[in-house]
Design an enzyme around this catalytic site. Structure first.
Site, mmCIF file in Angstrom:
data_model
loop_
_atom_site.group_PDB
_atom_site.id
_atom_site.type_symbol
_atom_site.label_atom_id
_atom_site.label_comp_id
_atom_site.label_asym_id
_atom_site.label_seq_id
_atom_site.Cartn_x
_atom_site.Cartn_y
_atom_site.Cartn_z
ATOM 1 N N GLN A 22 1.602 18.415 3.803
ATOM 2 C CA GLN A 22 1.210 17.099 4.316
ATOM 3 C C GLN A 22 2.262 16.650 5.319
ATOM 4 O OE1 GLN A 22 1.558 13.304 1.885
ATOM 5 N NE2 GLN A 22 -0.651 13.652 1.698
ATOM 6 N N HIS A 100 -1.197 12.636 7.317
ATOM 7 C CA HIS A 100 -1.170 11.455 6.446
ATOM 8 C C HIS A 100 -1.329 10.191 7.295
ATOM 9 C CE1 HIS A 100 -0.525 8.923 3.123
ATOM 10 N NE2 HIS A 100 0.426 9.593 2.502
ATOM 11 N N HIS A 103 -1.774 4.808 3.122
ATOM 12 C CA HIS A 103 -0.707 4.258 2.286
ATOM 13 C C HIS A 103 0.375 3.490 3.043
ATOM 14 C CE1 HIS A 103 -1.867 7.503 -0.889
ATOM 15 N NE2 HIS A 103 -2.768 6.543 -0.757
ATOM 16 N N TYR A 105 1.800 4.124 5.909
ATOM 17 C CA TYR A 105 2.718 4.857 6.761
ATOM 18 C C TYR A 105 2.302 4.687 8.228
ATOM 19 C CZ TYR A 105 4.334 6.710 2.327
ATOM 20 O OH TYR A 105 4.817 6.815 1.055
ATOM 21 N N ARG A 153 -5.686 12.265 5.615
ATOM 22 C CA ARG A 153 -5.693 11.317 4.502
ATOM 23 C C ARG A 153 -5.765 9.900 5.054
ATOM 24 N NH1 ARG A 153 -2.035 11.058 -1.040
ATOM 25 N NH2 ARG A 153 -3.960 10.924 -2.240
ATOM 26 N N ARG A 247 -0.355 12.616 -10.282
ATOM 27 C CA ARG A 247 0.439 12.370 -11.488
ATOM 28 C C ARG A 247 -0.054 13.163 -12.694
ATOM 29 N NH1 ARG A 247 1.085 5.944 -10.501
ATOM 30 N NH2 ARG A 247 -0.415 6.452 -8.865
#
Length: 291
Positions: A22, A100, A103, A105, A153, A247
């Site tokens: 990524q 990416h 989120h 960024y 993403r 996770r």
């Protein structure tokens, strides 16, 4: 970094896996403490931090240093940096690249009107806010082999009124498909500290399903997907084409193998050293203790 990464990609390939990487730019979220240190916000310059950059001089929150607004020439440098990173990834042996743009960024910062208040060709209108993401993807696709997958993403929504929203995500995905993107990795949030996110099992799958159907591109979904039956349901009902695990794989690195067993597949190949432990029902014998 290429030689050490080549050792990793060779090992992944030898185990029957496909190595992916990524690529991201943190933008205004850069120069922060490691999460496990328990500190919040930006690292001070005297402690080794640096001046973050972004589309506009808007900090993520009061604890983060306001970014310096990128100039037009610096934006071109960002595009070139993504291209150079992609070329290094290819030499290192990676077979999948994901850009990416989620989120909170840098690329997401340009997409969202919450963080992008520019008045040039990279800000204000939808067409301008998506420009950098499209230019990065177009440039990366030119150097990334056509036969290798390219993912992007995205955060489908900022979960904030007047922020980036699902309608814009669907249209962006259509444009990305036209540039040769193979799959949209659909997440959400990350650009607003005040966002109220209704988290729960599979809370983001509806966004992946909408992008998949309306943008006519393959999607991946992520977020509180923890049970094999849950993941299988998402795939069989057409909500997404791929399940991304994060996770849950940290908790159980052999989750896919357990899932294969739970779903009755019996197709998974366990490492030889682990075969005696493949079934949770296997009893422990005295010989096991000696081993």
């Amino acid at each position: 970094q290429i030689a050490p990464l080549q050792r990793i990609t060779r090992f992944i390939t030898a185990q029957g896996g496909v190595p992916g990487i990524q690529l991201a730019h943190a933008g205004r979220k850069a120069s922060t403490y490691r999460p496990w240190l328990g500190k919040q916000g930006s690292v001070k310059l005297e402690e080794g931090g640096w001046q973050p950059v972004g589309p506009s001089k808007i900090a993520f929150d009061p604890q983060h240093t306001p970014p310096r607004e990128l100039t037009h020439d610096e934006i071109q440098d960002v595009i070139a940096a993504f291209v150079a990173s992609t070329e290094r990834a290819l030499r290192a042996g990676f077979k999948v690249v994901e850009i990416h743009a989620a989120h909170g960024y840098l690329l997401h910062q340009f997409l969202s009107p919450l963080s992008n208040q520019r008045r040039d060709e990279y800000g204000s209108s939808f067409e301008n806010r998506i420009r950098l993401t499209l230019q990065v993807v177009e440039a990366v696709r030119k150097v990334w082999p056509a036969e290798l997958p390219l993912f992007v993403r995205v955060s489908a929504t900022d979960w904030v009124e007047d922020g980036w929203n699902p309608d814009e995500t669907v249209e962006l995905a259509r444009r990305l498909r036209g540039l040769g993107v193979d799959l949209i990795d659909v997440s959400s949030g990350g650009t607003s500290v005040n966002a109220e996110i209704p988290t729960g099992p599979g809370y983001q799958t509806r966004f992946a399903e909408r992008v998949r159907k309306e943008s006519e591109i393959a999607t991946g979904t992520v977020g509180m997907i923890t049970e094999p039956a849950q993941a299988e349901h998402i795939l069989r009902t057409g909500q997404a084409d791929i399940i991304f695990l994060a996770r849950e794989l940290l908790r159980d690195p052999y989750w896919p193998l357990h899932a294969d067993d739970d779903l009755g597949g019996n197709k998974a190949t366990w490492p030889a050293q682990y075969q005696r432990a493949t079934s949770r029902a296997n009893p422990i014998h005295e010989s096991d203790l000696r081993d």
